[in-house]
Design a protein around this motif. Sequence first.
Motif, PDB file in Angstrom:
ATOM      1  N   GLY A 296       0.869  -1.329  -0.146  1.00  0.00           N
ATOM      2  CA  GLY A 296       0.046  -0.125  -0.014  1.00  0.00           C
ATOM      3  C   GLY A 296       0.678   1.343  -0.037  1.00  0.00           C
ATOM      4  N   TYR A 297       2.067   1.305  -0.001  1.00  0.00           N
ATOM      5  CA  TYR A 297       3.120   2.462  -0.040  1.00  0.00           C
ATOM      6  C   TYR A 297       3.194   2.826  -1.364  1.00  0.00           C
ATOM      7  CZ  TYR A 297       3.823   0.972   4.870  1.00  0.00           C
ATOM      8  OH  TYR A 297       3.792   0.722   5.976  1.00  0.00           O
ATOM      9  N   ARG A 298       3.015   4.123  -1.630  1.00  0.00           N
ATOM     10  CA  ARG A 298       3.145   4.981  -3.124  1.00  0.00           C
ATOM     11  C   ARG A 298       4.793   4.832  -3.324  1.00  0.00           C
ATOM     12  NH1 ARG A 298       2.119  10.400  -2.627  1.00  0.00           N
ATOM     13  NH2 ARG A 298       1.995  10.583  -5.044  1.00  0.00           N
ATOM     14  N   ALA A 299       4.947   4.722  -4.830  1.00  0.00           N
ATOM     15  CA  ALA A 299       6.457   4.835  -5.115  1.00  0.00           C
ATOM     16  C   ALA A 299       6.355   5.483  -6.362  1.00  0.00           C
ATOM     17  CB  ALA A 299       6.783   3.095  -5.486  1.00  0.00           C
ATOM     18  N   LEU A 300       7.460   6.287  -6.282  1.00  0.00           N
ATOM     19  CA  LEU A 300       7.865   7.077  -7.726  1.00  0.00           C
ATOM     20  C   LEU A 300       9.426   6.694  -7.887  1.00  0.00           C
ATOM     21  CD1 LEU A 300       7.407   9.425  -9.548  1.00  0.00           C
ATOM     22  CD2 LEU A 300       8.688  10.680  -7.959  1.00  0.00           C
ATOM     23  N   ILE A 301       9.439   6.107  -8.955  1.00  0.00           N
ATOM     24  CA  ILE A 301      10.732   5.551  -9.746  1.00  0.00           C
ATOM     25  C   ILE A 301      11.092   6.558 -10.801  1.00  0.00           C
ATOM     26  CG2 ILE A 301      11.973   3.518 -10.390  1.00  0.00           C
ATOM     27  CD1 ILE A 301      10.441   3.044  -7.887  1.00  0.00           C
ATOM     28  N   TYR A 302      12.193   7.349 -10.816  1.00  0.00           N
ATOM     29  CA  TYR A 302      12.389   8.107 -11.568  1.00  0.00           C
ATOM     30  C   TYR A 302      13.993   7.899 -12.383  1.00  0.00           C
ATOM     31  CZ  TYR A 302      14.959  11.052  -8.111  1.00  0.00           C
ATOM     32  OH  TYR A 302      15.919  11.544  -7.228  1.00  0.00           O
ATOM     33  N   SER A 303      14.091   8.346 -13.217  1.00  0.00           N
ATOM     34  CA  SER A 303      15.241   8.079 -14.240  1.00  0.00           C
ATOM     35  C   SER A 303      15.550   9.288 -14.927  1.00  0.00           C
ATOM     36  CB  SER A 303      15.430   6.890 -15.040  1.00  0.00           C
ATOM     37  OG  SER A 303      15.388   5.714 -14.338  1.00  0.00           O
ATOM     38  N   GLY A 304      17.029   9.832 -14.871  1.00  0.00           N
ATOM     39  CA  GLY A 304      17.443  10.905 -15.820  1.00  0.00           C
ATOM     40  C   GLY A 304      17.561  10.245 -17.215  1.00  0.00           C
ATOM     41  N   ASP A 305      17.187  10.824 -18.286  1.00  0.00           N
ATOM     42  CA  ASP A 305      17.134   9.994 -19.539  1.00  0.00           C
ATOM     43  C   ASP A 305      18.585   9.909 -20.264  1.00  0.00           C
ATOM     44  OD1 ASP A 305      17.036  12.454 -20.431  1.00  0.00           O
ATOM     45  OD2 ASP A 305      15.064  12.360 -21.625  1.00  0.00           O
ATOM     46  N   HIS A 306      19.358  10.683 -19.873  1.00  0.00           N
ATOM     47  CA  HIS A 306      20.571  11.022 -20.316  1.00  0.00           C
ATOM     48  C   HIS A 306      21.851  10.139 -19.362  1.00  0.00           C
ATOM     49  CE1 HIS A 306      18.808  13.380 -23.178  1.00  0.00           C
ATOM     50  NE2 HIS A 306      19.857  13.577 -23.906  1.00  0.00           N
TER      51      HIS A 306
END
Length: 383
Positions: A296-306
Motif C-alpha cells: 500500500g505504499y506509494r512509489a515514484l521511480i524516476y530516471s534521468g534519460d541521459h
Amino acid sequence: MAGWLPFLLCLFLSVGLSTRQLALAGAGGVASSSKTVTSLPGFSGRLPFHLETGYVEVDEDNGAELFYYFVESEAGGENSPFLLWLTGGDHCSVLSGLALEIGIEAGRSPILNLKGYLVGNPWTGENIDISSVVPYAHGFGIISDELYEMICGHCQGEDYTRPTNALCAQALGTFNNLLSEVMAAQILLDTCAYASSRPRTATEKSGGDARKILSEEAGILMGKQVKNPPPRVPLGCISYTAYLSYYWANDELTREALGIKKGTVDEWVRCQSGNMPFTRDIKSSIKYHRNVTTNGYRALIYSGDHDAIVPHLGTQAWVRSLGFPIVDDWRAWHLLGQSAGFTISYSNNMTFVTVKGAGHTAPQYEPERCFAMFSRWILDHPL
C-alpha cells in the motif's frame, strides 16, 4: 544500513514534527547533540532557511553515532510532509545530496506514519542494470550496429562484468572503450579529463588560468596532511563543485559551523572507495520494491534519460517485471508548457518517470524539472 544500495531513497511522512522532535527521532536513537546553523563559510549573510545539524546515538555500547542535517520545510505548518534522504553512491556522503541535489537527511521514529518512497536512477543489483547499457549506447549512436549485434549474439546469459565467452569478452572490451569516450553520468556533457594529478602551486599556474581555487586549499593540504585530495578538474566541468566540496568540507571553519565533533572524522571524502565494512549485502532490491508497493505504499521511480550508468531502459524493464497492471499509459508530463519527460503509472500506486535532459543524479542536472516532479508527487497531484 548494512551493505550498500547505490541509489537515492526518500521516505515521506504525513505527520508534523518540530525541529527538536525530528532531531530526537533520528535513527530511532537519542540526540546527543544538535546545533542550529545560521551561516556557512563562503555564503554571504544569514542562511535563508532553517538548518540544524547534530548526532543521534545508534549504538550505545560501542559509542556509535550518526550525523544528520535537518532543513525545516519552507511551506511551514504541522502537516508538512517529512522527507528522509539517504544517498547512494558508491558509499557517498549525504552532503552531496544536500548541496548538489537539494536533499534532506534526518531520521525515523516509531510514531511516524510512512506513506511512500521514491528512488532515482536506482541500481537494483540485477544484471539488467549492466546489460541495459548496451542497447542504451546503441540507441544514442555510441556503438555501431555491428558491435551491438555481436554483443547480442555472443553475450546471451553472460555476466557482463566477468564474461567467459571469448568473443563476448572481446566485444565488451570494445564496447567499454567506446563508452569511455562519453561522460556516463550525462552523455551529452564533455568528459572531465583531470587537469593534473595534484593541485598546482602558485608558481605553476599560468596567468590565463581561469580556475577559481579556494584560498584555503594549500593550507588544508599542507596543514592537515590529508590523504585523499581529489584530482583537479577543469573549471567548466560539472564535477568541479564536487572537487571544491572536498576542501570546503575539510576546512576547520566549515566543521565548526556544522558542529562536527573534533576527532570523529579525520578527513571527509565525498565517496568512499569501496572499503566500507558491512556484514550483509543485498543482492537484489527488486523483491523489496514489490513487497513495499503491494503493502500500500506509494512509489515514484524516476530516471534521468541521459544517464548511461543506470539507464532508464533497465529500470523500465524491472518495473515492468513486477507485473502490475497499467492504470495510466505512457505519456508526456509537462513544465511551463513543454515536455519535461515521460511517465507511466501502474496499480499499487507505482509511477515511473523519466526526466528530460537529466543525468545519473537527476536533480543536479535538471533541478527545476525534478522539483516540479517531486512537488506534484508528494502532494498526490498528477504529473
